[in-house]
Structure formats: structure tokens, C-alpha cells
Design a protein around this motif. Structure first.
Motif, PDB file in Angstrom:
ATOM      1  N   ALA A 100      -7.537  71.805  86.785  1.00  8.89           N
ATOM      2  CA  ALA A 100      -7.644  73.083  86.075  1.00  8.89           C
ATOM      3  C   ALA A 100      -8.868  73.872  86.534  1.00  8.89           C
ATOM      4  CB  ALA A 100      -7.712  72.827  84.566  1.00  8.89           C
ATOM      5  N   GLN A 101      -9.888  73.179  87.059  1.00 11.20           N
ATOM      6  CA  GLN A 101     -11.100  73.862  87.516  1.00 11.20           C
ATOM      7  C   GLN A 101     -10.880  74.607  88.835  1.00 11.20           C
ATOM      8  OE1 GLN A 101     -11.227  70.586  86.195  1.00 11.20           O
ATOM      9  NE2 GLN A 101     -11.809  71.660  84.298  1.00 11.20           N
ATOM     10  N   ASP A 102      -9.829  74.238  89.575  1.00 15.40           N
ATOM     11  CA  ASP A 102      -9.557  74.878  90.870  1.00 15.40           C
ATOM     12  C   ASP A 102      -8.790  76.185  90.734  1.00 15.40           C
ATOM     13  OD1 ASP A 102     -10.677  72.779  92.515  1.00 15.40           O
ATOM     14  OD2 ASP A 102      -8.927  71.569  91.972  1.00 15.40           O
ATOM     15  N   LEU A 103      -8.135  76.403  89.605  1.00  9.74           N
ATOM     16  CA  LEU A 103      -7.210  77.530  89.440  1.00  9.74           C
ATOM     17  C   LEU A 103      -7.634  78.407  88.268  1.00  9.74           C
ATOM     18  CD1 LEU A 103      -3.888  75.471  89.713  1.00  9.74           C
ATOM     19  CD2 LEU A 103      -5.129  76.558  91.574  1.00  9.74           C
ATOM     20  N   LEU A 104      -7.176  79.653  88.307  1.00 12.85           N
ATOM     21  CA  LEU A 104      -7.337  80.507  87.133  1.00 12.85           C
ATOM     22  C   LEU A 104      -6.486  79.935  85.992  1.00 12.85           C
ATOM     23  CD1 LEU A 104      -7.119  84.046  88.773  1.00 12.85           C
ATOM     24  CD2 LEU A 104      -9.174  82.855  87.999  1.00 12.85           C
ATOM     25  N   PRO A 105      -6.911  80.115  84.746  1.00 10.64           N
ATOM     26  CA  PRO A 105      -6.141  79.528  83.635  1.00 10.64           C
ATOM     27  C   PRO A 105      -4.670  79.907  83.649  1.00 10.64           C
ATOM     28  CG  PRO A 105      -8.262  80.334  82.852  1.00 10.64           C
ATOM     29  CD  PRO A 105      -8.144  80.784  84.280  1.00 10.64           C
ATOM     30  N   GLU A 106      -4.372  81.156  83.990  1.00 14.67           N
ATOM     31  CA  GLU A 106      -2.968  81.583  83.980  1.00 14.67           C
ATOM     32  C   GLU A 106      -2.161  81.005  85.149  1.00 14.67           C
ATOM     33  OE1 GLU A 106      -5.316  85.132  85.781  1.00 14.67           O
ATOM     34  OE2 GLU A 106      -5.617  83.536  84.296  1.00 14.67           O
ATOM     35  N   ASP A 107      -2.850  80.436  86.136  1.00 17.78           N
ATOM     36  CA  ASP A 107      -2.164  79.875  87.295  1.00 17.78           C
ATOM     37  C   ASP A 107      -2.020  78.359  87.233  1.00 17.78           C
ATOM     38  OD1 ASP A 107      -1.873  82.364  88.458  1.00 17.78           O
ATOM     39  OD2 ASP A 107      -3.759  82.235  89.566  1.00 17.78           O
ATOM     40  N   TYR A 108      -2.584  77.723  86.213  1.00 19.80           N
ATOM     41  CA  TYR A 108      -2.476  76.269  86.111  1.00 19.80           C
ATOM     42  C   TYR A 108      -1.123  75.914  85.507  1.00 19.80           C
ATOM     43  CZ  TYR A 108      -3.553  71.393  85.311  1.00 19.80           C
ATOM     44  OH  TYR A 108      -3.526  70.023  85.348  1.00 19.80           O
ATOM     45  N   PRO A 109      -0.279  75.172  86.241  1.00 19.48           N
ATOM     46  CA  PRO A 109       1.078  74.900  85.758  1.00 19.48           C
ATOM     47  C   PRO A 109       1.133  73.708  84.811  1.00 19.48           C
ATOM     48  CG  PRO A 109       0.821  74.028  87.974  1.00 19.48           C
ATOM     49  CD  PRO A 109      -0.505  74.658  87.602  1.00 19.48           C
ATOM     50  N   VAL A 110       1.275  73.988  83.530  1.00 15.81           N
ATOM     51  CA  VAL A 110       1.430  72.944  82.521  1.00 15.81           C
ATOM     52  C   VAL A 110       2.891  72.507  82.490  1.00 15.81           C
ATOM     53  CG1 VAL A 110       1.227  72.425  80.056  1.00 15.81           C
ATOM     54  CG2 VAL A 110      -0.468  73.889  81.179  1.00 15.81           C
ATOM     55  N   ILE A 111       3.138  71.208  82.438  1.00 14.34           N
ATOM     56  CA  ILE A 111       4.512  70.694  82.437  1.00 14.34           C
ATOM     57  C   ILE A 111       5.193  71.033  81.115  1.00 14.34           C
ATOM     58  CG2 ILE A 111       5.948  68.621  82.566  1.00 14.34           C
ATOM     59  CD1 ILE A 111       3.683  67.358  84.249  1.00 14.34           C
ATOM     60  N   ASP A 112       6.371  71.590  81.193  1.00 10.57           N
ATOM     61  CA  ASP A 112       7.149  71.944  80.010  1.00 10.57           C
ATOM     62  C   ASP A 112       7.668  70.662  79.352  1.00 10.57           C
ATOM     63  OD1 ASP A 112       8.890  72.878  78.109  1.00 10.57           O
ATOM     64  OD2 ASP A 112      10.070  74.133  79.465  1.00 10.57           O
ATOM     65  N   PRO A 113       7.228  70.333  78.135  1.00  8.49           N
ATOM     66  CA  PRO A 113       7.676  69.082  77.494  1.00  8.49           C
ATOM     67  C   PRO A 113       9.157  69.089  77.163  1.00  8.49           C
ATOM     68  CG  PRO A 113       6.450  70.431  75.935  1.00  8.49           C
ATOM     69  CD  PRO A 113       6.293  71.094  77.282  1.00  8.49           C
ATOM     70  N   PHE A 114       9.772  70.269  77.142  1.00  8.30           N
ATOM     71  CA  PHE A 114      11.195  70.355  76.805  1.00  8.30           C
ATOM     72  C   PHE A 114      12.080  70.484  78.054  1.00  8.30           C
ATOM     73  CE2 PHE A 114       8.824  72.206  73.233  1.00  8.30           C
ATOM     74  CZ  PHE A 114       9.188  71.302  72.245  1.00  8.30           C
ATOM     75  N   TYR A 115      11.465  70.249  79.231  1.00  8.75           N
ATOM     76  CA  TYR A 115      12.248  70.376  80.464  1.00  8.75           C
ATOM     77  C   TYR A 115      13.236  69.230  80.558  1.00  8.75           C
ATOM     78  CZ  TYR A 115      13.292  70.441  85.481  1.00  8.75           C
ATOM     79  OH  TYR A 115      13.921  70.461  86.695  1.00  8.75           O
ATOM     80  N   GLN A 116      14.487  69.525  80.317  1.00  3.17           N
ATOM     81  CA  GLN A 116      15.542  68.533  80.396  1.00  3.17           C
ATOM     82  C   GLN A 116      16.670  69.105  81.235  1.00  3.17           C
ATOM     83  OE1 GLN A 116      15.342  65.475  79.163  1.00  3.17           O
ATOM     84  NE2 GLN A 116      13.379  65.829  78.159  1.00  3.17           N
ATOM     85  N   ARG A 117      17.315  68.250  81.989  1.00  5.25           N
ATOM     86  CA  ARG A 117      18.427  68.687  82.839  1.00  5.25           C
ATOM     87  C   ARG A 117      19.633  67.783  82.589  1.00  5.25           C
ATOM     88  NH1 ARG A 117      17.019  71.845  87.261  1.00  5.25           N
ATOM     89  NH2 ARG A 117      19.250  71.887  87.676  1.00  5.25           N
ATOM     90  N   SER A 118      20.391  68.120  81.579  1.00  7.68           N
ATOM     91  CA  SER A 118      21.552  67.300  81.246  1.00  7.68           C
ATOM     92  C   SER A 118      22.637  67.379  82.300  1.00  7.68           C
ATOM     93  CB  SER A 118      22.122  67.735  79.891  1.00  7.68           C
ATOM     94  OG  SER A 118      22.518  69.103  79.944  1.00  7.68           O
ATOM     95  N   ASP A 119      22.541  68.387  83.195  1.00  3.27           N
ATOM     96  CA  ASP A 119      23.579  68.532  84.219  1.00  3.27           C
ATOM     97  C   ASP A 119      23.324  67.634  85.432  1.00  3.27           C
ATOM     98  OD1 ASP A 119      21.324  69.936  84.857  1.00  3.27           O
ATOM     99  OD2 ASP A 119      22.376  71.613  85.797  1.00  3.27           O
ATOM    100  N   LEU A 120      22.245  66.866  85.414  1.00  4.75           N
ATOM    101  CA  LEU A 120      21.956  65.965  86.525  1.00  4.75           C
ATOM    102  C   LEU A 120      22.486  64.580  86.183  1.00  4.75           C
ATOM    103  CD1 LEU A 120      18.297  66.943  87.492  1.00  4.75           C
ATOM    104  CD2 LEU A 120      20.439  67.830  88.372  1.00  4.75           C
ATOM    105  N   VAL A 121      23.533  64.151  86.858  1.00  2.00           N
ATOM    106  CA  VAL A 121      24.089  62.837  86.588  1.00  2.00           C
ATOM    107  C   VAL A 121      23.751  61.831  87.667  1.00  2.00           C
ATOM    108  CG1 VAL A 121      26.019  63.215  85.022  1.00  2.00           C
ATOM    109  CG2 VAL A 121      26.221  63.913  87.386  1.00  2.00           C
ATOM    110  N   SER A 122      23.284  62.306  88.807  1.00  2.00           N
ATOM    111  CA  SER A 122      22.908  61.368  89.858  1.00  2.00           C
ATOM    112  C   SER A 122      21.619  60.655  89.467  1.00  2.00           C
ATOM    113  CB  SER A 122      22.678  62.113  91.173  1.00  2.00           C
ATOM    114  OG  SER A 122      22.310  61.218  92.185  1.00  2.00           O
ATOM    115  N   PRO A 123      21.556  59.318  89.591  1.00  2.00           N
ATOM    116  CA  PRO A 123      20.321  58.596  89.246  1.00  2.00           C
ATOM    117  C   PRO A 123      19.146  59.115  90.061  1.00  2.00           C
ATOM    118  CG  PRO A 123      22.149  57.074  89.589  1.00  2.00           C
ATOM    119  CD  PRO A 123      22.622  58.418  90.036  1.00  2.00           C
ATOM    120  N   VAL A 124      17.990  59.203  89.440  1.00  2.00           N
ATOM    121  CA  VAL A 124      16.795  59.693  90.116  1.00  2.00           C
ATOM    122  C   VAL A 124      16.498  58.839  91.346  1.00  2.00           C
ATOM    123  CG1 VAL A 124      14.301  59.968  89.890  1.00  2.00           C
ATOM    124  CG2 VAL A 124      15.815  60.680  88.042  1.00  2.00           C
ATOM    125  N   ALA A 125      16.192  59.531  92.455  1.00  2.00           N
ATOM    126  CA  ALA A 125      15.777  58.899  93.714  1.00  2.00           C
ATOM    127  C   ALA A 125      16.893  58.135  94.412  1.00  2.00           C
ATOM    128  CB  ALA A 125      14.572  57.998  93.504  1.00  2.00           C
TER     129      ALA A 125
END
Length: 381
Positions: free
Chosen positions: A49-74
Motif C-alpha cells: 500500500a505504501q508503493d501506490l496511491l490509496p485509490e490505486d491499491y487493489p483490495v480483493i473483493d470478498p464477494f468475488y465469486q464465479r459460479s459459472d466456473l466449473v473447471s477445477p482450479v489449475a
């Protein structure tokens, strides 16, 4: 870390210079490198967070879900037992826009893609319809990331502007519409720009590493975006920009490296991280360092620019950030890489001895990690 010097002011005759911190460079080699013999590359330290402007720091969306992905990860599709259509989001099934410009001097490679014929081999990416879609989508993603701005330099009433490596010319045309009293020149190795652009735009087939012959008059502003793989002598191009600017003019670079990073370590060991390493090695085997943006700040100062400002950003690869602006940037960038990883990789993977079948197999694995909601990747911009 990668530098994105965003505006740089030049005072003609200025002799101020200052050194930047030294950073690791990928050694160039004229010989092909075997896939099992890749050179060791120093890992970039993920930004905080110290390297970027506050508005440019990408916080992970806790609600990011992709129910349309059925292929196992990796798991690649060959192991999941599912065709790509089963786990690729439905809105991604689309055809090319059909508005692409055919470059008559293009060269068709054995992968079926076309590349520039003028000074053949100088640039590694294709110039066909798929690539033109990629460039236009990339312009949109970058503009969104910059809060719907075309530039950050404090230019006022520019009269003459140059866009290096203009691609489809979309930035030059948008800038020309925003500044109707300004003459805008866009240059590229490929003549893939519209035949009838706005009246204040001119497109020229040109190699930016040749001696520039655009004036007088000189330019008020010079723009360069995503040129880290374009030039053998990027510092010499900067020197030409300095010599072709009016006193008080500005040059602005928007660039990145191919390092695929994450704030939470989720890219470690993935095909996304491996792709960046392979691209770096393939470029080195082809005589180029695709990490040159790490040196932009010091080089710009060394050639005479003053008032150098850099703004570091994290360009998300996927819609995982919480910010609506960065989520949209990541969504479009994810789509760009899904559609184009083969074309972006082909020449540099071939320089490492990969076959077309091996490239395709790697691309399948790359796409699965690309779509995984568990991986929160970004490029340093």
C-alpha cells in the motif's frame, strides 16, 4: 519495480540528470534457450500500500465469486474432462468486431497469424483482426484505469502531438477529438489505422528508432503506451523525443513489465507467473529486455528531461478488485489475455524451442488459472 513516468517535462538545453536505483536486467542472448534451461530472473517484490496511491491499491473483493466456473482450479481442460466452452463465461462467446484494417504488406506465419511486413521481425505481436481487437480493448482498459483520462501530463492547448507505436490509432483519434485544434500524428510499423480518421489526424508508417523527420514545427506532447517490447534502443528513442519537443513540452509513457504478481501470493507457482518468466526468456533469446520500463525514470533524466513524475499502479488481471474502476479494468484485461495468449506468446515461445502444440497446451493451462477466482493477479504498471 516497473516505472511508469507519467508526465515528464523537458526544458531545451537542460543538463540536469540524476541516477535511479539499479535493478536487475534479463541478459540478452542471440541463441535460443531450451525450455528446461531458462535463465534465473530476479523476482519482483509485490507492491504494498505504501508503493501506490490509496485509490490505486487493489483490495480483493470478498464477494468475488464465479459460479459459472466449473473447471477445477489449475486443471487444464484435458484433465478436467470439460471443453473450454463449459467453463468460459457465456458473454465471452463473440466474434471479431469486423472493423479491422487489413495490412497489405503483412507476412503470414505458420501459426496462421499475420505480422507486419515493413521491417519484418522488429515486433513480436501479430497485426491481424484479433490483435486489433486486443489493442482497442487494451485502450479501453487503460483509459478506465486512468479514471477515464487519455493522459496525465498537465498539457494545455497543445498544437502538435505525436503518438508512438499507435497501433490501431484509437488513442490518437480520441485525443484528436478531444483537442480539435491540435494536429495529431500517429506512427507504427503496421498500417492498420482507419483510412478516414478525424481531419486533424495523420497516420504514418515509421520506425521510431530511425531518425525522426516530422518537423518543424516540433511537438508539444509525445505519448507512448505499452512499448516495452518495441525497441532495441529505448533510451535512444527517448533522446529523439527530447530533441523533437518544444521548450516546456511533455512526454508521457504508460508501460509495464511481464511480471505477473499478486498482493496475497496467489500467483506463486501458477501458469500466469510461469508465462511471464517464459516471455522474459524468449525476449532475451530474441535480443530484447522486456523489463526496460524499470529503467525509464533514470533514462529520461539522463537524456535531459526534468520534472520527472512517476505513478505506480497495479493493473489487475481479472475482476477480483473491490473498486469498480479496477474491477472493470481487470475484467477487460482478463478477456484480452484469454483471447490472445497464443498470439502474444507465439514468437517468443518459439524462440525457446516450443512447438505450436506445446504453445497451445500451455495456453489451455494458462486460461484455467486466468479464470480462477482464487488467483488475484496484476501487472506492475
Amino acid at each position: 519495480m516497473s516505472h511508469n513516468p507519467q508526465p515528464i517535462k523537458t526544458e531545451q538545453g537542460g543538463d540536469e540528470s540524476s541516477g535511479g536505483s539499479a535493478s536487475h536486467q534479463v541478459p540478452a542472448s542471440a541463441a535460443a534457450v531450451g525450455a528446461a534451461q531458462l535463465p534465473e530472473v530476479e523476482r519482483m517484490t509485490p507492491w504494498t500500500a505504501q508503493d501506490l496511491l490509496p485509490e490505486d491499491y487493489p483490495v480483493i473483493d470478498p464477494f468475488y465469486q464465479r459460479s459459472d466456473l466449473v473447471s477445477p482450479v489449475a486443471l487444464p481442460p484435458s484433465q478436467s474432462g470439460l471443453p473450454p466452452e463449459a467453463w468460459m463465461p457465456g458473454e465471452w462467446h463473440r466474434e471479431s468486431s469486423g472493423s479491422s484494417v487489413v495490412e497489405p504488406n503483412s507476412v503470414t506465419e505458420d501459426n496462421g497469424r499475420t505480422y507486419h511486413g515493413y521491417k519484418e521481425g522488429r515486433y513480436f505481436a501479430p497485426n491481424d483482426a484479433v490483435q486489433q481487437d486486443r489493442l482497442d480493448m487494451g485502450h479501453y482498459a487503460t483509459t478506465v484505469m486512468m479514471s477515464n483520462r487519455l493522459y496525465l501530463a498537465p498539457i494545455q492547448s497543445p498544437k502538435r502531438v505525436l503518438d508512438l507505436a499507435t497501433g490501431t490509432g484509437i488513442w490518437a483519434m480520441d485525443f484528436a477529438r478531444e483537442h480539435p485544434d491540435c494536429e495529431v500524428i500517429g506512427t507504427d510499423l503496421s498500417k492498420i489505422q482507419p483510412e478516414h480518421p478525424p481531419g486533424n489526424v495523420q497516420f504514418i508508417r515509421d520506425d521510431a528508432e530511425d531518425t525522426w523527420e516530422f518537423g518543424p514545427p516540433k511537438f508539444d506532447y509525445i505519448h507512448a503506451r505499452h512499448v516495452m517490447s518495441c525497441f532495441d534502443q529505448p533510451k535512444a528513442v527517448m533522446a529523439q523525443a527530447f530533441g523533437n519537443l518544444e521548450p516546456g513540452g511533455w512526454v508521457e509513457y504508460h508501460d509495464t513489465t511481464v511480471d505477473v504478481l499478486s498482493m496475497d501470493g496467489s500467483t506463486r507457482g501458477t501458469t500466469l507467473e510461469e508465462w511471464g518468466r517464459l516471455i522474459m526468456a524468449g525476449a532475451a533469446a530474441s535480443g530484447r529486455d522486456v523489463r526496460v520500463s524499470m529503467h525509464y525514470k533514470e533514462w529520461l533524466e539522463e537524456v535531459g528531461f526534468v520534472d520527472v513524475v512517476e505513478r505506480k499502479m497495479a493493473g489487475p488481471l481479472g475482476p477480483w478488485p473491490q473498486s469498480a474502476r479496477l474491477k472493470e479494468t481487470g475484467r477487460v484485461t482478463q478477456r484480452i489475455f484469454y483471447d490472445n495468449v497464443n498470439g502474444m506468446s507465439y514468437k517468443l515461445f518459439r524462440a525457446l524451442g516450443y512447438t505450436q502444440e506445446q504453445i497451445d497446451e500451455f495456453a489451455d493451462r494458462f486460461r484455467v488459472d486466468l479464470l480462477s477466482p482464487a488467483i488475484h493477479a496484476y501487472f506492475p504498471v
